[in-house]
Structures are given as C-alpha cells and as structure tokens.
Design a protein around this motif. Structure first.
Motif, mmCIF file in Angstrom:
data_model
loop_
_atom_site.group_PDB
_atom_site.id
_atom_site.type_symbol
_atom_site.label_atom_id
_atom_site.label_comp_id
_atom_site.label_asym_id
_atom_site.label_seq_id
_atom_site.Cartn_x
_atom_site.Cartn_y
_atom_site.Cartn_z
ATOM 1 N N GLY A 369 8.116 -46.463 -7.177
ATOM 2 C CA GLY A 369 7.858 -47.699 -6.449
ATOM 3 C C GLY A 369 8.864 -47.994 -5.370
ATOM 4 N N ASP A 370 8.683 -49.133 -4.773
ATOM 5 C CA ASP A 370 9.431 -49.474 -3.568
ATOM 6 C C ASP A 370 10.422 -50.609 -3.762
ATOM 7 O OD1 ASP A 370 7.798 -47.639 -1.860
ATOM 8 O OD2 ASP A 370 6.229 -48.984 -2.540
ATOM 9 N N GLY A 371 10.323 -51.352 -4.857
ATOM 10 C CA GLY A 371 11.278 -52.424 -5.061
ATOM 11 C C GLY A 371 10.733 -53.554 -5.916
ATOM 12 N N PHE A 372 11.424 -54.692 -5.844
ATOM 13 C CA PHE A 372 11.123 -55.817 -6.718
ATOM 14 C C PHE A 372 11.165 -57.129 -5.941
ATOM 15 C CE2 PHE A 372 12.722 -52.536 -9.538
ATOM 16 C CZ PHE A 372 11.831 -52.588 -10.613
ATOM 17 N N LEU A 373 10.404 -58.080 -6.458
ATOM 18 C CA LEU A 373 10.391 -59.439 -5.926
ATOM 19 C C LEU A 373 10.841 -60.359 -7.053
ATOM 20 C CD1 LEU A 373 9.528 -60.819 -3.222
ATOM 21 C CD2 LEU A 373 7.341 -61.305 -4.315
ATOM 22 N N PHE A 374 12.026 -60.959 -6.896
ATOM 23 C CA PHE A 374 12.542 -61.856 -7.925
ATOM 24 C C PHE A 374 11.777 -63.182 -7.899
ATOM 25 C CE2 PHE A 374 16.413 -59.317 -6.754
ATOM 26 C CZ PHE A 374 16.492 -58.601 -7.946
ATOM 27 N N PHE A 375 11.579 -63.750 -9.083
ATOM 28 C CA PHE A 375 10.806 -64.993 -9.204
ATOM 29 C C PHE A 375 11.262 -65.689 -10.474
ATOM 30 C CE2 PHE A 375 6.610 -66.938 -10.649
ATOM 31 C CZ PHE A 375 6.690 -68.011 -9.800
ATOM 32 N N HIS A 376 11.453 -67.002 -10.373
ATOM 33 C CA HIS A 376 11.892 -67.727 -11.561
ATOM 34 C C HIS A 376 10.849 -68.726 -12.036
ATOM 35 C CE1 HIS A 376 14.429 -68.901 -14.696
ATOM 36 N NE2 HIS A 376 15.052 -69.907 -14.156
ATOM 37 N N GLY A 377 9.577 -68.325 -11.954
ATOM 38 C CA GLY A 377 8.554 -69.049 -12.692
ATOM 39 C C GLY A 377 7.945 -70.271 -12.062
ATOM 40 N N GLY A 378 8.093 -70.491 -10.763
ATOM 41 C CA GLY A 378 7.405 -71.617 -10.131
ATOM 42 C C GLY A 378 8.219 -72.886 -10.101
ATOM 43 N N GLY A 379 7.541 -73.990 -9.816
ATOM 44 C CA GLY A 379 8.216 -75.273 -9.649
ATOM 45 C C GLY A 379 8.930 -75.731 -10.904
ATOM 46 N N GLY A 380 10.028 -76.452 -10.714
ATOM 47 C CA GLY A 380 10.735 -77.058 -11.829
ATOM 48 C C GLY A 380 11.667 -76.147 -12.584
ATOM 49 N N LEU A 381 11.910 -74.917 -12.105
ATOM 50 C CA LEU A 381 12.721 -73.963 -12.867
ATOM 51 C C LEU A 381 13.901 -73.377 -12.105
ATOM 52 C CD1 LEU A 381 9.919 -71.945 -14.715
ATOM 53 C CD2 LEU A 381 11.329 -73.796 -15.630
ATOM 54 N N LEU A 382 13.794 -73.198 -10.805
ATOM 55 C CA LEU A 382 14.849 -72.510 -10.058
ATOM 56 C C LEU A 382 16.115 -73.359 -9.968
ATOM 57 C CD1 LEU A 382 15.627 -70.019 -8.408
ATOM 58 C CD2 LEU A 382 14.760 -71.198 -6.378
ATOM 59 N N SER A 383 17.256 -72.742 -10.228
ATOM 60 C CA SER A 383 18.550 -73.429 -10.150
ATOM 61 C C SER A 383 19.557 -72.538 -9.435
ATOM 62 C CB SER A 383 19.077 -73.758 -11.554
ATOM 63 O OG SER A 383 19.407 -72.560 -12.246
ATOM 64 N N ARG A 384 20.639 -73.163 -8.971
ATOM 65 C CA ARG A 384 21.715 -72.385 -8.361
ATOM 66 C C ARG A 384 22.334 -71.418 -9.372
ATOM 67 N NH1 ARG A 384 21.877 -77.204 -5.612
ATOM 68 N NH2 ARG A 384 22.152 -77.050 -3.352
ATOM 69 N N ARG A 385 22.365 -71.807 -10.617
ATOM 70 C CA ARG A 385 22.923 -70.915 -11.634
ATOM 71 C C ARG A 385 22.099 -69.632 -11.736
ATOM 72 N NH1 ARG A 385 23.129 -71.505 -18.247
ATOM 73 N NH2 ARG A 385 24.766 -69.986 -18.582
ATOM 74 N N TYR A 386 20.765 -69.761 -11.717
ATOM 75 C CA TYR A 386 19.942 -68.572 -11.821
ATOM 76 C C TYR A 386 20.117 -67.687 -10.583
ATOM 77 C CZ TYR A 386 16.143 -65.409 -12.741
ATOM 78 O OH TYR A 386 15.429 -64.264 -12.965
ATOM 79 N N LEU A 387 20.177 -68.307 -9.414
ATOM 80 C CA LEU A 387 20.433 -67.539 -8.192
ATOM 81 C C LEU A 387 21.719 -66.727 -8.319
ATOM 82 C CD1 LEU A 387 19.616 -70.082 -5.349
ATOM 83 C CD2 LEU A 387 18.560 -67.841 -5.599
#
Length: 420
Positions: A369-387
């Motif tokens: 394959g060619d790579g990956f797309l990071f995703f943290h599950g949609g609205g209400g979940l993404l945080s600076r800590r996860y980044l």
C-alpha cells in the motif's frame, strides 16, 4: 520500501468535550482556530495533507430524532470546510488541503470555481474529496425532493467530474465550454482563476463496486476502510486492476487506509487505554449506534442488539458500512460487533510508537500500500493530547525508519504526492 503518504481526516466540529483532556476548545471551536492549530501541527510533523470532511444535515436516523445526534455529536453541529480551508492555507506553506464537496449538491461550474480559487489561495495545495452524498435531508436542504439511487449518483458524478476537468482546462487555454450531457449542461466561457496545479488533487472513498469503479477512473488518492491486512491487500489489488482495465496507470493512484492508533509508553499502557476507549459502555454503544444509523441511513435502533443485522437489510446510503456490519454480526450480534474496535479503521494499532510503527510497516509490506490516513473517530473526540501521541510519537519513529518524509519536496500538492 518507499515512504508512506500520511494524512489526517478531520471534521469541522466540536473537538473532545467529554474527556479529562478536552481543554477549552469546545466553547469556541466554531471560529476555526483549533483546526488551524491542528493543520500547523500536521505541517510541523511533515504530513502530506489534511482532509476536511463535510455533511450538511443534522441526522435524524437513529430513533427518528436529532436528540441522540446532539448527545454524541458524530455529525453535527458542523461548519463548512471551505472557509476553514482558506484559513489553513494562510497559516501553512506545504500542507495539502482537501475539502469535501458533493456532486449531488453543487452545480459543476460553482464547485469548479470554488476549487480553482482554493488552489490559487493555497498556491497549488488544493484537493477535492469527491462525494455523492446519501442523506435525504441534504437533498431537501438544496431544494431537491430526494436523491438519486446509489449507482445513478455515481453515473452523475462521472459526468460531473469530467465536466469540471473541462472547465479547469478552459482556464488554461481560454476555450469556451460547450457541454450538453445526460445530466448537466454548460455553455460559454468559465469565469474562474487558473489553478496552479491545473486541477485540484482528486480524492475519493469508494467502497461499493460502483464506487470502486468511480475511484479507479478519477481518484489520485483513495481513502479506504477494509478490515484487516488481507482485506486491505484485496482492496488495493482490486482498485489497481480496475485502473488497468480502464487504461490508467495504477501507480498514479495512492490508497490510504484509515487508522486510529492508541499509543502508550509501554504496550501494556497502550492496551489499557485501548480497552477504555472501546469499552462496551452505554455511551460507546449509543455513539456507535448513532454513527452507524447516520452513515448507513438506517435506524439501527429498530434492530435487536442481541441478533445479527438482518441479511435482507438494504440502504441507499453507505452500502460498504452496512455490508461490514452484516459480516461482523454473522453468527454474533450487533452488541458484540459494537464492542470491537472502531467502524472507521482498517487496522488496530496499539502499543508504543515502535510497536505501532512495526505494525504499519508490516502491513504495507503485505498490502503493497501507499500509506495511512489518521482519524480519531469524528466529532467530539479529537484532542491536542491525541495529536501529540501521533505526531510526536508515531510519526518521528516512521521518519527514523525512512518510512515518512522528514522534509517537504518542492512544488505543488500533486508534485509532493509524487514523491511518496
């Protein structure tokens, strides 16, 4: 092994608001500053691009009401990604910026003009995530009674993309566009700036057989969510074969698989975090039920959670998700399926940065394959800590192995992708 292409999929929605690491962003998320900071962080880590997802409805599929959607925020509230793309373009220099726009909801010339303008504003870094939309409410929001059935939406999208490509070409040679097709007409000169790339990079997420045909014909980047390494390899092989049958270079299209890594200082710590993230709590179950209902355009509240999805269940929405849940619940139940990992990730990635990088490398060795797309599950979940976990943990480990770029190549978004 060549380097991986890496991107991040985000929704212009409230970030994390139910976790200890939510911060204060939930109060002012709508001004876009949080997501501009996200884009700057992605560029600092030398990711290739960001995808700004979009939909234009407050879903009422689960239980026939918007109440549960506002409780879990999988798709609403949401702001338009195009103004945010302009703000990100002003705050970054190299990051590709892919905006989601629907062939069912925009007129071709209007969409082509907006994308050309974004390519100019970003100095050649625009991309278009081509979607056909499936929500009946979205159709009604733009004056339509209903949307077309699944395959006809792709028939229209084929002609739509062909027409927008002609419109962009006309900005280079000044030729008037005369088009009278099955679904669209266009006459006269196209009033739009000349895109630095000639046309934006086209991105698509084809899952159904008709969607795969569309992606094979048009896409330069394909977002994919097959489950497991073997399914990932089959998907990529299928897409490449479709491109070859269409007389297109299979190497000119990159397949990126959606993942949600969970990282810890030790593998045990990461596993504990992963278990907490997907624990079968009432909240997690409700969120997955709402997400599945809104994505597949089916009210999963009407199904028995302790039985499999009925084999005769059909949808005019996201067919690939419905089929995935039929497979997951075969000999099992919806409740058990929703107790597993996320519905929007191809490969469980749990462990230290080294462990996760090992797994990503092993998967690409098998998949080709060619790579990956990071995703943290949609609205209400993404945080600076996860980044931070991903950008300061996993990505540097990939860079140390030569699997992720340390510096950007010169040129446009399309030029940079060519180095992956």
């Amino acid at each position: 092994m060549k380097r991986m292409a890496l991107g991040w999929f985000v929704n212009f929605m409230p970030p994390a608001w139910r976790t200890p690491w939510a911060g204060t962003d939930v109060a002012d998320w709508a001004d876009g500053r949080f997501y501009v900071e996200v884009a700057r962080a992605l560029e600092r880590a030398r990711l290739d691009f960001v995808v700004l997802e979009d939909s234009s409805v407050v879903p009422q599929n689960h239980g026939g009401s918007a109440r549960t959607e506002f409780m879990v925020t999988t798709k609403a509230p949401k702001n338009d990604p195009l103004p945010l793309a302009g703000a990100i373009a002003a705050a970054t220099t190299h990051l590709g910026i892919v905006t989601t726009m629907s062939t069912s909801l925009y007129p071709p010339a209007h969409l082509a003009r907006l994308q050309a303008s974004l390519d100019v504003l970003s100095r050649g870094r625009a991309g278009w995530n081509v979607v056909t939309s499936f929500e009946e409410q979205a159709a009604q929001n733009v004056g339509l009674d209903t949307l077309w059935e699944h395959d006809q939406r792709y028939d229209r999208a084929d002609e739509f993309v062909d027409l927008t490509q002609r419109l962009w070409r006309s900005t280079r040679d000044g030729t008037p566009v005369e088009h009278a097709g099955r679904f669209f007409t266009a006459t006269g000169r196209f009033d739009a700036p000349r895109p630095p790339q000639g046309s934006p990079v086209l991105c698509q997420a084809g899952g159904s057989p008709r969607g795969l045909d569309f992606a094979a014909r048009h896409a330069e980047v394909v977002v994919a969510v097959p489950q497991g390494v073997e399914a990932m390899a089959r998907y990529r092989r299928d897409l490449r074969e479709r491109r070859e049958r269409a007389g297109l270079d299979p190497d000119a299209c990159r397949v990126l698989f959606m993942v949600t890594p969970v990282v810890g200082e030790t593998d045990a710590e990461a596993r504990a975090r992963h278990e907490r993230m997907w624990a079968p709590t009432d909240w997690n179950l409700l969120r997955k039920l709402v997400f599945a209902s809104n994505t597949a355009e089916i009210d999963f509240a009407r199904f028995d959670l302790d039985e499999p999805v009925p084999a005769d269940a059909t949808t005019n929405g996201a067919q690939s998700l419905l089929e995935q849940l039929k497979v997951r619940t075969r000999g099992s139940s919806l409740r058990a399926a929703f107790a597993q990992d996320g519905l929007a990730e191809s490969l469980p990635l749990v462990g230290t940065p080294e462990t996760v990088a090992d797994r990503m490398q092993e998967a690409m060795d098998v998949v080709g394959g060619d790579g990956f797309l990071f995703f943290h599950g949609g609205g209400g979940l993404l945080s600076r800590r996860y980044l931070t976990d991903v950008l300061d943990g996993i990505v540097p480990e990939l860079q140390r192995r030569g699997l992720a770029q340390r510096e950007y190549a010169p040129g446009t978004f399309r030029d940079k992708l060519a180095t992956a």
